[in-house]
Design an enzyme around this catalytic site. Structure first.
Site, PDB file in Angstrom:
ATOM      1  N   HIS A 132       0.841  -1.204   0.000  1.00  0.00           N
ATOM      2  CA  HIS A 132       0.000   0.000   0.000  1.00  0.00           C
ATOM      3  C   HIS A 132       0.878   1.257   0.000  1.00  0.00           C
ATOM      4  O   HIS A 132       0.590   2.235  -0.693  1.00  0.00           O
ATOM      5  CB  HIS A 132      -0.885   0.040   1.256  1.00  0.00           C
ATOM      6  CG  HIS A 132      -1.852  -1.092   1.402  1.00  0.00           C
ATOM      7  ND1 HIS A 132      -1.881  -1.930   2.498  1.00  0.00           N
ATOM      8  CD2 HIS A 132      -2.840  -1.549   0.580  1.00  0.00           C
ATOM      9  CE1 HIS A 132      -2.839  -2.823   2.361  1.00  0.00           C
ATOM     10  NE2 HIS A 132      -3.438  -2.626   1.208  1.00  0.00           N
TER      11      HIS A 132
ATOM     12  N   LYS B   7     -17.857  -6.551   8.051  1.00  0.00           N
ATOM     13  CA  LYS B   7     -16.551  -7.192   7.872  1.00  0.00           C
ATOM     14  C   LYS B   7     -15.823  -7.254   9.219  1.00  0.00           C
ATOM     15  O   LYS B   7     -15.706  -6.228   9.914  1.00  0.00           O
ATOM     16  CB  LYS B   7     -15.731  -6.381   6.856  1.00  0.00           C
ATOM     17  CG  LYS B   7     -14.558  -7.128   6.282  1.00  0.00           C
ATOM     18  CD  LYS B   7     -14.009  -6.427   5.037  1.00  0.00           C
ATOM     19  CE  LYS B   7     -12.714  -7.067   4.572  1.00  0.00           C
ATOM     20  NZ  LYS B   7     -12.217  -6.470   3.338  1.00  0.00           N
TER      21      LYS B   7
ATOM     22  N   SER C 264      -3.119  -8.337   3.001  1.00  0.00           N
ATOM     23  CA  SER C 264      -3.165  -8.258   4.465  1.00  0.00           C
ATOM     24  C   SER C 264      -3.469  -9.615   5.094  1.00  0.00           C
ATOM     25  O   SER C 264      -2.996  -9.906   6.197  1.00  0.00           O
ATOM     26  CB  SER C 264      -4.197  -7.215   4.882  1.00  0.00           C
ATOM     27  OG  SER C 264      -3.831  -5.961   4.343  1.00  0.00           O
TER      28      SER C 264
ATOM     29  N   ARG D 242      -2.829  -5.677  -8.619  1.00  0.00           N
ATOM     30  CA  ARG D 242      -1.602  -6.472  -8.472  1.00  0.00           C
ATOM     31  C   ARG D 242      -1.513  -7.597  -9.481  1.00  0.00           C
ATOM     32  O   ARG D 242      -0.445  -8.054  -9.827  1.00  0.00           O
ATOM     33  CB  ARG D 242      -1.527  -7.047  -7.053  1.00  0.00           C
ATOM     34  CG  ARG D 242      -1.297  -6.004  -5.996  1.00  0.00           C
ATOM     35  CD  ARG D 242      -1.769  -6.463  -4.655  1.00  0.00           C
ATOM     36  NE  ARG D 242      -3.208  -6.713  -4.690  1.00  0.00           N
ATOM     37  CZ  ARG D 242      -3.874  -7.392  -3.799  1.00  0.00           C
ATOM     38  NH1 ARG D 242      -3.248  -7.915  -2.774  1.00  0.00           N
ATOM     39  NH2 ARG D 242      -5.174  -7.551  -3.904  1.00  0.00           N
TER      40      ARG D 242
HETATM   41  N1  COA Z   1      -0.464  -4.110  -1.673  1.00  0.00           N
HETATM   42  C1  COA Z   1      -0.774  -5.088  -0.845  1.00  0.00           C
HETATM   43  N2  COA Z   1      -2.024  -5.498  -0.625  1.00  0.00           N
HETATM   44  C2  COA Z   1      -3.017  -4.885  -1.291  1.00  0.00           C
HETATM   45  C3  COA Z   1      -2.770  -3.851  -2.180  1.00  0.00           C
HETATM   46  C4  COA Z   1      -1.411  -3.467  -2.370  1.00  0.00           C
HETATM   47  N3  COA Z   1      -1.066  -2.507  -3.195  1.00  0.00           N
HETATM   48  N4  COA Z   1      -3.939  -3.437  -2.694  1.00  0.00           N
HETATM   49  C5  COA Z   1      -4.897  -4.194  -2.150  1.00  0.00           C
HETATM   50  N5  COA Z   1      -4.338  -5.079  -1.304  1.00  0.00           N
HETATM   51  C6  COA Z   1      -5.019  -6.151  -0.563  1.00  0.00           C
HETATM   52  C7  COA Z   1      -5.495  -5.711   0.770  1.00  0.00           C
HETATM   53  O1  COA Z   1      -4.498  -5.854   1.746  1.00  0.00           O
HETATM   54  C8  COA Z   1      -6.651  -6.641   0.994  1.00  0.00           C
HETATM   55  O2  COA Z   1      -6.152  -7.889   1.408  1.00  0.00           O
HETATM   56  P1  COA Z   1      -7.043  -8.882   2.255  1.00  0.00           P
HETATM   57  O3  COA Z   1      -8.317  -9.062   1.510  1.00  0.00           O
HETATM   58  O4  COA Z   1      -6.186 -10.076   2.292  1.00  0.00           O
HETATM   59  O5  COA Z   1      -7.221  -8.222   3.576  1.00  0.00           O
HETATM   60  C9  COA Z   1      -7.238  -6.879  -0.376  1.00  0.00           C
HETATM   61  O6  COA Z   1      -6.199  -6.567  -1.277  1.00  0.00           O
HETATM   62  C10 COA Z   1      -8.452  -6.064  -0.632  1.00  0.00           C
HETATM   63  O7  COA Z   1      -8.064  -4.722  -0.600  1.00  0.00           O
HETATM   64  P2  COA Z   1      -8.825  -3.530   0.069  1.00  0.00           P
HETATM   65  O8  COA Z   1      -8.102  -2.330  -0.400  1.00  0.00           O
HETATM   66  O9  COA Z   1      -8.985  -3.651   1.524  1.00  0.00           O
HETATM   67  O10 COA Z   1     -10.150  -3.582  -0.681  1.00  0.00           O
HETATM   68  P3  COA Z   1     -11.525  -3.968  -0.189  1.00  0.00           P
HETATM   69  O11 COA Z   1     -12.047  -4.703  -1.340  1.00  0.00           O
HETATM   70  O12 COA Z   1     -11.631  -4.599   1.127  1.00  0.00           O
HETATM   71  O13 COA Z   1     -12.153  -2.506  -0.008  1.00  0.00           O
HETATM   72  C11 COA Z   1     -13.371  -0.555  -0.651  1.00  0.00           C
HETATM   73  C12 COA Z   1     -12.741  -1.878  -1.029  1.00  0.00           C
HETATM   74  C13 COA Z   1     -13.325  -0.213   0.803  1.00  0.00           C
HETATM   75  C14 COA Z   1     -12.637   0.473  -1.400  1.00  0.00           C
HETATM   76  C15 COA Z   1     -14.797  -0.680  -1.164  1.00  0.00           C
HETATM   77  O14 COA Z   1     -15.413  -1.783  -0.561  1.00  0.00           O
HETATM   78  C16 COA Z   1     -15.616   0.536  -0.878  1.00  0.00           C
HETATM   79  O15 COA Z   1     -15.444   1.534  -1.531  1.00  0.00           O
HETATM   80  N6  COA Z   1     -16.538   0.451   0.096  1.00  0.00           N
HETATM   81  C17 COA Z   1     -17.438   1.537   0.458  1.00  0.00           C
HETATM   82  C18 COA Z   1     -18.830   1.301  -0.079  1.00  0.00           C
HETATM   83  C19 COA Z   1     -18.858   1.674  -1.521  1.00  0.00           C
HETATM   84  O16 COA Z   1     -18.778   2.817  -1.886  1.00  0.00           O
HETATM   85  N7  COA Z   1     -18.956   0.660  -2.358  1.00  0.00           N
HETATM   86  C20 COA Z   1     -18.864   0.845  -3.768  1.00  0.00           C
HETATM   87  C21 COA Z   1     -20.017   0.235  -4.435  1.00  0.00           C
HETATM   88  S1  COA Z   1     -19.825   0.424  -6.167  1.00  0.00           S
END
Ligand code: COA
Length: 162
Positions: free
Chosen positions: A18, A42, A129, A91
């Site tokens: 990140h 979550k 993560s 990624r």
């Molecule tokens: N390096 C290392 N790990 C990375 C990474 C990077 N550059 N980019 C992403 N990851 C990993 C994260 O660590 C995480 O790992 P895990 O699942 O093992 O914990 C995984 O990829 C998912 O990443 P994360 O960034 O946490 O994405 P998410 O899918 O959980 O979150 C949101 C996405 C929060 C952005 C999204 O759900 C959101 O916008 N929510 C708000 C509601 C909303 O507006 N929704 C949109 C509807 S269209």
């Protein structure tokens, strides 16, 4: 006008992957807000306060980066901050379908906000993560993948767990 971007995620915990993305994005935008998404459905290892503390400490060397927490729709948060972009990392091909879908929906419901994808440095493409938490559970040192504060907090959490 300042060019502001938001970089959302769960950050449970923040990793060097990140940080690599945000360091590069910080050279392009005037200001980046790393936003920790709070999703009551979550279950996370770290509380939002812990995730906030770890992210703030890990990014203190970047003067144009702020850290915040949000709950709700990301595009509404982005608009409230006058952001013009959402930053996400891709990624591998496996990330693409999901990211593409979310980016399209975000652009539909918040049409003046564009998602910009960064490809991480190849040494971080396998990082996430969940893997970090898993390695820590088995007392494997994760110091080369995460900032110092995260490594310390993981050791505290998992000490004597198995
Ligand atoms: N390096 C290392 N790990 C990375 C990474 C990077 N550059 N980019 C992403 N990851 C990993 C994260 O660590 C995480 O790992 P895990 O699942 O093992 O914990 C995984 O990829 C998912 O990443 P994360 O960034 O946490 O994405 P998410 O899918 O959980 O979150 C949101 C996405 C929060 C952005 C999204 O759900 C959101 O916008 N929510 C708000 C509601 C909303 O507006 N929704 C949109 C509807 S269209």
């Amino acid at each position: 006008m300042e060019k502001i971007a938001v970089y959302p995620g769960t950050f449970d915990p923040i990793t060097n992957g990140h940080i690599d993305i945000i360091e590069r994005a910080a050279k392009i935008f005037d200001k980046i807000i790393l936003v920790i998404a709070v999703n009551s459905k979550k279950t996370t290892m770290f509380t939002e306060e812990e995730r906030l503390e770890m992210a703030k400490d890990s990014l203190k060397h970047l003067k144009n980066v702020e850290v915040d927490v949000f709950q709700g729709l990301l595009v509404n948060y982005a608009k409230s901050q006058n952001a013009v972009s959402i930053i996400r990392g891709i990624r591998a091909v496996s990330d693409f379908d999901y990211e593409f879908q979310i980016a399209l929906m975000n652009s539909k419901i918040g049409n003046e906000i564009s998602t910009i994808f960064f490809i991480p440095n190849e040494k971080y493409t396998y990082l996430n993560s969940t893997i970090i938490r898993e390695l820590s559970l088995y007392n494997q040192d994760v110091g080369e993948f995460v900032p110092q504060i995260v490594s310390t907090k993981l050791k505290e959490k998992y000490q004597n767990k198995i």
